[in-house]
Write an enzyme that holds these catalytic residues in place. Structure first.
Site, mmCIF file in Angstrom:
data_model
loop_
_atom_site.group_PDB
_atom_site.id
_atom_site.type_symbol
_atom_site.label_atom_id
_atom_site.label_comp_id
_atom_site.label_asym_id
_atom_site.label_seq_id
_atom_site.Cartn_x
_atom_site.Cartn_y
_atom_site.Cartn_z
ATOM 1 N N SER A 1 0.816 -1.216 0.000
ATOM 2 C CA SER A 1 0.000 0.000 0.000
ATOM 3 C C SER A 1 0.852 1.269 0.000
ATOM 4 C CB SER A 1 -0.938 0.002 1.197
ATOM 5 O OG SER A 1 -0.209 -0.234 2.383
ATOM 6 N N ASP B 1 -2.408 6.001 11.753
ATOM 7 C CA ASP B 1 -1.574 5.589 10.637
ATOM 8 C C ASP B 1 -0.300 6.424 10.632
ATOM 9 O OD1 ASP B 1 -0.341 4.924 8.302
ATOM 10 O OD2 ASP B 1 -2.109 5.170 7.020
ATOM 11 N N HIS C 1 1.826 5.169 6.342
ATOM 12 C CA HIS C 1 1.539 5.782 5.030
ATOM 13 C C HIS C 1 1.746 7.291 5.126
ATOM 14 C CE1 HIS C 1 -0.882 2.014 5.010
ATOM 15 N NE2 HIS C 1 -0.364 1.929 3.797
#
Ligand SMILES: *[C@@H]1O[C@H](CO)[C@@H](O)[C@H](O)[C@H]1NC(C)=O
Ligand SMILES: *[C@@H]1O[C@H](CO)[C@@H](O)[C@H](O)[C@H]1NC(C)=O
Ligand SMILES: *[C@@H]1O[C@H](CO)[C@@H](O)[C@H](O)[C@H]1NC(C)=O
Ligand SMILES: *[C@@H]1O[C@H](CO)[C@@H](O)[C@H](O)[C@H]1NC(C)=O
Ligand SMILES: *[C@@H]1O[C@H](CO)[C@@H](O)[C@H](O)[C@H]1NC(C)=O
Ligand SMILES: *[C@@H]1O[C@H](CO)[C@@H](O)[C@H](O)[C@H]1NC(C)=O
Length: 475
Positions: free
Chosen positions: A211, A450, A453
């Site tokens: 990702s 998160d 990312h």
């Protein structure tokens, strides 16, 4: 004569003062009005005057003043003259941001220290940045404040996943999208979307990995799309708009006959399932088998691989009865050993299936995470971080996985261009989605943050600039 003198004398003092004050105010506002009109004129005609923001910046040593915008729905855009909104959103983006974001979301550098600190100022690296692009180490450098970033207005690009749309999800500090990567030894060319599309005409560019490569793919799509006038001539071929659920996506740029694609392949080798002696279905990872989807992109013109984070997750790092090779399941294997075997499988596949005369192969290195007070799965956080790590001496150890990768790449026949982004991402504790991976309304207290990312616009934009620079120079 006496009477006129008396006339003035007779005017009560406060009234006289307010009269003079009125004149002064009127004079000032006229001046300001004239200044405003001129600046707005400048903004409207950037070509005709060739007065680039960079010139203003260098001359004044401070960010350029760009006139504030007023939203069409009557809400305020920024009015703070001391701060610098550094992108001028188009009419539509302006509307989006006015309706979805509160007043203080309007492109203001909210921590003035960011620009005062010489270590982040544009000037401090100008002298060091004149070397030859061809021979310069692109990954040894600094993050510098940049008035031309971001390269697309936030919350306007349909290719940005909700989970990366920090601005759209209400993140108010915006420094993180106003930094540019500056190698010590050279200036990298600005990624102009149209020039890169010209480079890609008739070609396929594929990202294959986890990702974080999707993060990079979405960034590139937005940079390229933003350079185009007819944005509706860019679309996902199956019309999909949600990029987390499927295993591959392809976005076509009709006018350039090219596509920019993503293949989900977090290990690059094939996840597997076998039935054990007790008739139980067990998940394994085939270290000897390249991921099935790779045949679908082996003839692409540019491929950007990555694999890293999934080797640090629980199942991979525990390594119990999980790794399979040549029909054998290892009762126990370290993630490092497994990674080496998997990367060798990948390397063999590249060397035998990819024609390096047609295809340029990249590998993007490990992107740093910044969880503090816990891991990603145990409540680690990074919210409230608004500035990068400024200390030059700072630096986490270069990951063992990447040392393994480097040694595997060295033995390959195919030239692999290595995007060595570990260090540059290590500085950027400020640029993860943290709690802004979700809109406020969906956020639950204690929800996982998160910190691996990146918000978009943000750090992956810089990876794409480096990708572009390496495509141009060919190494
Ligand atoms: C705009 O800002 C001013 C002060 O900066 C405030 O008084 C006014 O209410 C704001 N208007 C709107 C529509 O938010
Ligand atoms: C600006 O944003 C901060 C943080 O989100 C918030 O606390 C503050 O109330 C906002 N100010 C205005 C004027 O909206
Ligand atoms: C800026 O960088 C220099 C050298 O890397 C360092 O000595 C100095 O402390 C830094 N200044 C700040 C304000 O971080
Ligand atoms: C589009 O690109 C493909 C190669 O990817 C090429 O075969 C085809 O002829 C191109 N079409 C046009 C209209 O240029
Ligand atoms: C995408 O994923 C969804 C849900 O997993 C599935 O229903 C759909 O068929 C997939 N679409 C394509 C084009 O593969
Ligand atoms: C990549 O960068 C690290 C520093 O983060 C450095 O130690 C390593 O040697 C670099 N690798 C290559 C191939 O340049």
């Amino acid at each position: 004569m006496a009477s006129s003198k008396n006339l003035l004398k007779d005017v009560p003092k406060p009234l006289f003062q307010s009269f003079m004050f009125g004149i002064a105010t009127c004079f000032t506002s006229c001046l300001l009005l004239a200044l405003f009109s001129f600046i707005i004129f400048l903004g409207r005609n950037p070509q005709s005057l060739m007065l680039s923001p960079r010139v203003l910046t260098d001359a004044a040593g401070s960010p350029p003043f760009i006139p504030s915008n007023t939203c069409e729905n009557g809400k305020n855009a920024t009015k703070d003259l001391n701060s610098s909104p550094t992108f001028l959103p188009s009419a539509t983006s302006l509307n989006t941001h006015c309706t979805t974001a509160p007043n203080n979301h309007s492109g203001v550098i909210q921590d003035p220290n960011l620009l005062k600190n010489k270590n982040w100022s544009i000037g401090s690296w100008v002298e060091g940045g004149h070397g030859d692009l061809a021979s310069c180490d692109l990954f040894d450098g600094r993050w510098v404040a940049d008035d031309l970033s971001p390269s697309y207005p936030p919350a306007t690009c349909p290719f940005v996943d909700n989970a990366f749309d920090c601005f759209g999800n209400g993140r108010a500090d915006l420094n993180y999208m106003k930094l540019r990567w500056q190698p010590k030894g050279c200036r990298i060319p600005r990624l102009e979307g149209k020039r890169m599309l010209e480079l890609l005409r008739g070609k396929r560019l594929v990202f294959a990995g986890d990702s974080l490569n999707r993060n990079m793919w979405e960034s590139l799509l937005c940079i390229l799309r933003n350079s185009l006038r007819s944005k509706q001539r860019v679309f996902e071929i199956a019309g999909r708009t949600e990029f987390r659920t499927n295993n591959s996506f392809a976005v076509r740029f009709i006018d350039y006959n090219c596509s920019v694609e993503f293949f989900r392949s977090p290990f690059l080798v094939q996840p597997w399932a076998r039935v054990d002696a007790n008739g139980q279905r067990r998940e394994t990872l085939r270290l000897d088998l390249i991921e099935e989807s790779s045949s679908k992109f082996q003839n692409a013109d540019v491929i950007v691989f990555n694999s890293g984070h999934w080797w640090t997750h629980e199942k991979t790092s525990r390594g119990k009865n999980y790794y399979e090779e040549d029909g054998h399941v290892y009762p126990q294997l370290s993630a490092a050993e497994a990674y080496r075997k998997a990367m060798r499988t990948w390397a063999r596949w590249v060397d035998t299936h990819i024609d390096s005369k047609q295809t340029r192969v990249f590998f993007r290195g490990y992107s740093s995470s910044h969880f503090s007070g816990g891991q990603w799965s145990s409540g680690g956080t990074c919210n409230g971080e608004t500035l990068p790590i400024a200390n030059d001496k700072h630096g986490a150890k270069y990951p063992a996985l990447m040392q393994i990768l480097e040694s595997v790449i060295e033995e390959m026949r195919t030239p692999v261009l290595y995007l060595n982004i570990t260090r540059m991402t290590d500085y950027r504790k400020d640029a993860h989605p943290s709690v802004y991976r979700q809109p406020m309304a969906q956020r639950k207290t204690g929800a996982l943050q998160d910190c691996s990312h990146w918000c978009l616009p943000g750090v992956p934009d810089a990876w794409n600039e480096l990708l572009y620079a390496m495509l141009l120079r060919g190494s």
